[in-house]
Design an enzyme around this catalytic site. Structure first.
Site, PDB file in Angstrom:
ATOM      1  N   ASP A 111       0.857  -1.246  -0.062  1.00  0.00           N
ATOM      2  CA  ASP A 111       0.067   0.020  -0.014  1.00  0.00           C
ATOM      3  C   ASP A 111       0.917   1.421   0.028  1.00  0.00           C
ATOM      4  O   ASP A 111       1.833   1.384   0.696  1.00  0.00           O
ATOM      5  CB  ASP A 111      -0.894  -0.039   1.410  1.00  0.00           C
ATOM      6  CG  ASP A 111      -1.820   1.134   1.395  1.00  0.00           C
ATOM      7  OD1 ASP A 111      -1.750   2.074   0.884  1.00  0.00           O
ATOM      8  OD2 ASP A 111      -2.867   0.984   2.034  1.00  0.00           O
ATOM      9  N   PHE A 112       0.581   2.156  -0.871  1.00  0.00           N
ATOM     10  CA  PHE A 112       1.529   3.493  -0.674  1.00  0.00           C
ATOM     11  C   PHE A 112       1.686   4.147   0.249  1.00  0.00           C
ATOM     12  O   PHE A 112       2.370   4.998   0.566  1.00  0.00           O
ATOM     13  CB  PHE A 112       1.224   4.256  -2.261  1.00  0.00           C
ATOM     14  CG  PHE A 112       1.278   3.680  -3.367  1.00  0.00           C
ATOM     15  CD1 PHE A 112       1.971   2.688  -3.747  1.00  0.00           C
ATOM     16  CD2 PHE A 112       0.396   4.020  -4.495  1.00  0.00           C
ATOM     17  CE1 PHE A 112       2.077   2.032  -5.009  1.00  0.00           C
ATOM     18  CE2 PHE A 112       0.080   3.464  -5.769  1.00  0.00           C
ATOM     19  CZ  PHE A 112       1.095   2.373  -5.941  1.00  0.00           C
TER      20      PHE A 112
ATOM     21  N   ASP B 123       7.650  15.140 -19.107  1.00  0.00           N
ATOM     22  CA  ASP B 123       6.642  15.240 -20.274  1.00  0.00           C
ATOM     23  C   ASP B 123       6.985  14.479 -21.509  1.00  0.00           C
ATOM     24  O   ASP B 123       8.101  14.762 -22.047  1.00  0.00           O
ATOM     25  CB  ASP B 123       6.845  17.056 -20.628  1.00  0.00           C
ATOM     26  CG  ASP B 123       5.901  17.319 -21.885  1.00  0.00           C
ATOM     27  OD1 ASP B 123       5.461  16.522 -22.428  1.00  0.00           O
ATOM     28  OD2 ASP B 123       5.134  18.478 -21.441  1.00  0.00           O
ATOM     29  N   HIS B 124       6.090  13.599 -22.042  1.00  0.00           N
ATOM     30  CA  HIS B 124       6.643  12.475 -22.985  1.00  0.00           C
ATOM     31  C   HIS B 124       6.555  13.449 -24.169  1.00  0.00           C
ATOM     32  O   HIS B 124       7.337  12.769 -25.101  1.00  0.00           O
ATOM     33  CB  HIS B 124       5.511  11.583 -22.972  1.00  0.00           C
ATOM     34  CG  HIS B 124       4.157  11.684 -23.683  1.00  0.00           C
ATOM     35  ND1 HIS B 124       3.093  12.188 -23.325  1.00  0.00           N
ATOM     36  CD2 HIS B 124       4.122  11.357 -25.142  1.00  0.00           C
ATOM     37  CE1 HIS B 124       2.381  12.553 -24.246  1.00  0.00           C
ATOM     38  NE2 HIS B 124       2.743  11.936 -25.351  1.00  0.00           N
TER      39      HIS B 124
ATOM     40  N   LYS C 240       9.965  12.665 -27.816  1.00  0.00           N
ATOM     41  CA  LYS C 240       9.637  12.370 -29.209  1.00  0.00           C
ATOM     42  C   LYS C 240      10.801  12.985 -29.909  1.00  0.00           C
ATOM     43  O   LYS C 240      11.324  13.996 -29.793  1.00  0.00           O
ATOM     44  CB  LYS C 240       8.439  13.255 -29.647  1.00  0.00           C
ATOM     45  CG  LYS C 240       7.122  12.619 -29.087  1.00  0.00           C
ATOM     46  CD  LYS C 240       6.076  13.524 -29.508  1.00  0.00           C
ATOM     47  CE  LYS C 240       4.749  13.379 -28.885  1.00  0.00           C
ATOM     48  NZ  LYS C 240       3.958  11.906 -29.242  1.00  0.00           N
TER      49      LYS C 240
ATOM     50  N   GLU D 258      -6.158  15.738 -32.366  1.00  0.00           N
ATOM     51  CA  GLU D 258      -6.298  14.172 -32.191  1.00  0.00           C
ATOM     52  C   GLU D 258      -7.600  13.794 -32.663  1.00  0.00           C
ATOM     53  O   GLU D 258      -8.288  14.642 -32.673  1.00  0.00           O
ATOM     54  CB  GLU D 258      -6.021  14.102 -30.841  1.00  0.00           C
ATOM     55  CG  GLU D 258      -5.100  14.275 -29.975  1.00  0.00           C
ATOM     56  CD  GLU D 258      -4.940  13.820 -28.540  1.00  0.00           C
ATOM     57  OE1 GLU D 258      -4.531  12.816 -28.373  1.00  0.00           O
ATOM     58  OE2 GLU D 258      -5.368  14.555 -27.671  1.00  0.00           O
TER      59      GLU D 258
ATOM     60  N   HIS E 257       2.704  19.843 -22.976  1.00  0.00           N
ATOM     61  CA  HIS E 257       3.000  19.673 -24.422  1.00  0.00           C
ATOM     62  C   HIS E 257       3.172  20.823 -25.254  1.00  0.00           C
ATOM     63  O   HIS E 257       4.174  21.125 -26.051  1.00  0.00           O
ATOM     64  CB  HIS E 257       2.253  18.596 -24.779  1.00  0.00           C
ATOM     65  CG  HIS E 257       1.939  17.377 -23.915  1.00  0.00           C
ATOM     66  ND1 HIS E 257       2.680  16.861 -23.224  1.00  0.00           N
ATOM     67  CD2 HIS E 257       0.805  16.582 -23.774  1.00  0.00           C
ATOM     68  CE1 HIS E 257       2.304  15.888 -22.476  1.00  0.00           C
ATOM     69  NE2 HIS E 257       1.119  15.664 -22.979  1.00  0.00           N
TER      70      HIS E 257
ATOM     71  N   LYS F   9      -9.710  16.845 -29.324  1.00  0.00           N
ATOM     72  CA  LYS F   9     -10.040  15.692 -29.657  1.00  0.00           C
ATOM     73  C   LYS F   9     -10.971  15.485 -30.637  1.00  0.00           C
ATOM     74  O   LYS F   9     -11.778  16.482 -30.822  1.00  0.00           O
ATOM     75  CB  LYS F   9     -10.441  15.020 -28.154  1.00  0.00           C
ATOM     76  CG  LYS F   9      -9.255  15.095 -26.964  1.00  0.00           C
ATOM     77  CD  LYS F   9      -9.184  13.690 -26.441  1.00  0.00           C
ATOM     78  CE  LYS F   9      -8.063  13.781 -25.004  1.00  0.00           C
ATOM     79  NZ  LYS F   9      -6.925  13.310 -25.531  1.00  0.00           N
TER      80      LYS F   9
HETATM   81  C1  BG6 Z   1      -1.467  13.095 -22.925  1.00  0.00           C
HETATM   82  C2  BG6 Z   1      -2.527  13.602 -22.525  1.00  0.00           C
HETATM   83  O1  BG6 Z   1      -0.464  13.753 -22.090  1.00  0.00           O
HETATM   84  O2  BG6 Z   1      -0.856  13.333 -24.338  1.00  0.00           O
HETATM   85  C3  BG6 Z   1      -3.543  12.758 -23.765  1.00  0.00           C
HETATM   86  O3  BG6 Z   1      -3.157  13.060 -21.421  1.00  0.00           O
HETATM   87  C4  BG6 Z   1      -3.233  12.962 -25.205  1.00  0.00           C
HETATM   88  O4  BG6 Z   1      -5.057  13.365 -23.496  1.00  0.00           O
HETATM   89  C5  BG6 Z   1      -1.907  12.442 -25.235  1.00  0.00           C
HETATM   90  O5  BG6 Z   1      -3.958  12.301 -26.046  1.00  0.00           O
HETATM   91  C6  BG6 Z   1      -1.333  13.238 -26.544  1.00  0.00           C
HETATM   92  O6  BG6 Z   1      -0.275  12.272 -26.646  1.00  0.00           O
HETATM   93  P1  BG6 Z   1       0.614  12.094 -28.174  1.00  0.00           P
HETATM   94  O7  BG6 Z   1       1.858  11.340 -27.857  1.00  0.00           O
HETATM   95  O8  BG6 Z   1      -0.342  11.076 -28.740  1.00  0.00           O
HETATM   96  O9  BG6 Z   1       0.373  13.175 -29.014  1.00  0.00           O
END
Ligand code: BG6
Length: 501
Positions: A104-105, A193-194, A198, A232, A256, A352
């Site tokens: 449990d965290f 921040d993914h 990229k 998206e 982003h 979206k």
């Molecule tokens: C996420 C958001 O951080 O990024 C999502 O929470 C979004 O809602 C996504 O769809 C978009 O990422 P990508 O890499 O598909 O552009």
């Protein structure tokens, strides 16, 4: 990518604790990324992966689930090629070092078990990856600190990766930063921040600063305005609950879209190191003009998708409040108040269920004078766009006007272009490979520093405040290019959105 280095070594031995091991992020992105790193020889054979969550599963079951999920994902993409998606030898070496802690965290006992695990592996380095709901970020970091697990020694780094969303407005982000920094130093925090993982986003910086030609016209003398789009086609993808409390502005803009803005607008850093790059980013995001509430209303459009193109409207999505006012689309105009960009609007939009998937930065250059073309059939000269295509169709393209061959002076749109697929063979990647590798090797360049995050929230806070009091939520049909009001935002300035199609 190791900043500034053209070759890379495997990351040093470490133990990677994945909090929230049963969540979507771990199976959809983190584990495939770890597999890809192992396949590419970038992990030390002494990297241990430890899932932490409340479910009761054995080490073996946990590893098997991850394996099956990677396969399932690969099958969904390519039913015939799926078997090749996992090399049994690579998987076997990785699986040997996958284990699981049921805990449990919020229970100190969990952290005692983690401490014992670190002792058992005999490896001092450890990364604690918070792939949990944000409500646990503080809790976990506080308990890690209390258990003495964040104390660093030579050969024993301790790092914490914090996922998005980092706060939900300026005060909450400041509060979270403050609390995390009670238990560790900034150098130990890796805020994800993914988008920064990229390739095409990292390439913005490399292209801008390695090609001398760009600097000559990268300013308000030649650039009319910049458009940043993240369109998206997907809806809320079963995340209705989460999304309904967040909306498009918080979900995409301070993180982003501002990262894209920073890459395009920052000054050249003195080096490709974490301090220099993040320092320049903090400056440019900090230079975004803070709108008054009235200005924020006038410079923003929010909208929600209605049914269209055979797809349900947002309000019909599962787990969404049927009376929700949450926006699924946002368009904004922001100004960057510094010498390079004064007078150049940055228009941002994201949504979206739009017509196409398209993340791009379109840099629109000033119009050529018209004098020479008065007597031609040209109704209006078009401006040149330099488009940095982040995804899909990754590349950089330049729109030009050219004379169509023949006796008449007829103008035609043509394109100069660099498409990634023409030059590079990119191995399958999730974008998380670079980020995980960088964390294991201690490179914070592609992670958000506290001031980057806070400056981002500071710039969107006027929109949050203004919308809490007033402003219409427009509608757009699913499958369209967005609401008409967003077109008017630009039309008012005599401009148009770069077409999504
Ligand atoms: C996420 C958001 O951080 O990024 C999502 O929470 C979004 O809602 C996504 O769809 C978009 O990422 P990508 O890499 O598909 O552009």
């Amino acid at each position: 990518m190791k900043r500034g280095k053209s070759t890379v070594d495997p990351a040093p031995p470490s133990t990677l604790f994945l909090f929230g091991a049963h969540g979507d992020l771990v199976k959809r992105l983190l584990m495939p990324a770890l597999y890809n790193l192992a396949r590419d020889g970038l992990l030390d054979t002494d990297l241990h992966i430890v899932g932490v969550d409340h479910n009761q599963v054995s080490d073996q079951e946990f590893a098997d689930r991850l394996h099956d999920f990677i396969l399932e994902q690969a099958r969904a993409k390519d039913p015939e090629g799926a078997e090749k998606a996992i090399d049994p030898k690579v998987w076997a070496t990785l699986a040997e070092r996958i284990s699981y802690i049921t805990g449990d965290f919020t229970d100190d006992e969990t952290y005692q078990t983690i401490g014992r695990k670190i002792q058992d592996t005999g490896i001092g380095n450890a990364v604690f990856y918070l792939a949990t709901s944000p409500r646990f970020f503080r809790e976990v970091s506080r308990r890690l600190g209390k258990a003495g697990l964040l104390y660093e020694k030579p050969q024993a780094y301790r790092r914490v990766v914090v996922e998005k969303p980092f706060g939900s407005d300026l005060p909450s982000a400041e509060g979270l930063n403050h609390d995390l920094l009670q238990d560790m130093s900034e150098a130990q925090i890796y805020r994800i921040d993914h988008y920064l993982g990229k390739e095409t986003v990292q390439n913005i910086m490399v292209s801008r600063f390695s090609n001398g030609i760009f600097e000559a016209f990268w300013n308000n003398h030649y650039i009319d305005h910049v458009q940043i789009t993240a369109a998206e086609t997907v809806g809320v993808e079963g995340r209705g609950n989460f999304y309904d409390s967040i909306g498009a502005l918080r979900d995409m803009v301070p993180n982003h879209l501002f990262q894209l803005l920073a890459m395009v607008a920052m000054e050249p850093p003195a080096a490709f190191g974490a301090d220099a790059v993040r320092g320049e980013k903090a400056k440019v995001i900090g230079a975004i003009r803070p709108w008054t509430r009235q200005e924020a209303l006038a410079n923003s459009v929010r909208a929600q998708y209605a049914a269209g193109n055979g797809q349900p409207g947002y309000l019909e999505e599962p787990k969404v409040d049927p009376a929700s006012q949450t926006e699924t689309y946002v368009a904004l105009k922001v100004m960057v108040d510094n010498w390079r960009w004064v007078g150049v609007p940055f228009y941002l939009r994201t949504g979206k269920r739009l017509a196409v998937r398209d993340t791009e930065i379109a840099i629109c250059f000033k119009q050529a004078p018209y004098a020479q073309f008065r007597d031609t059939e040209v109704a209006r000269l078009k401006p040149n766009y330099l488009t940095i295509q982040i995804q899909p169709n990754e590349g950089i393209f330049f729109d030009l006007q050219a004379k169509r061959p023949g006796p008449a002076l007829v103008m035609e749109d043509v394109k100069l272009g660099f498409a990634y697929k023409d030059y590079f063979q990119m191995a399958p990647s999730t974008g998380y490979e670079t980020l995980i590798y960088d964390c294991l090797t201690g490179d914070q360049t592609l992670f958000q520093r506290a001031d980057n995050i806070e400056n981002g929230w500071r710039a969107v806070q006027p929109f949050i405040d203004a919308w809490a009091e007033a402003g219409e939520v427009h509608a757009y049909p699913a499958g369209s290019e967005g609401p008409e009001a967003a077109d008017q935002l630009l039309a008012r300035d005599g401009r148009k959105w770069h077409s999504l199609r």
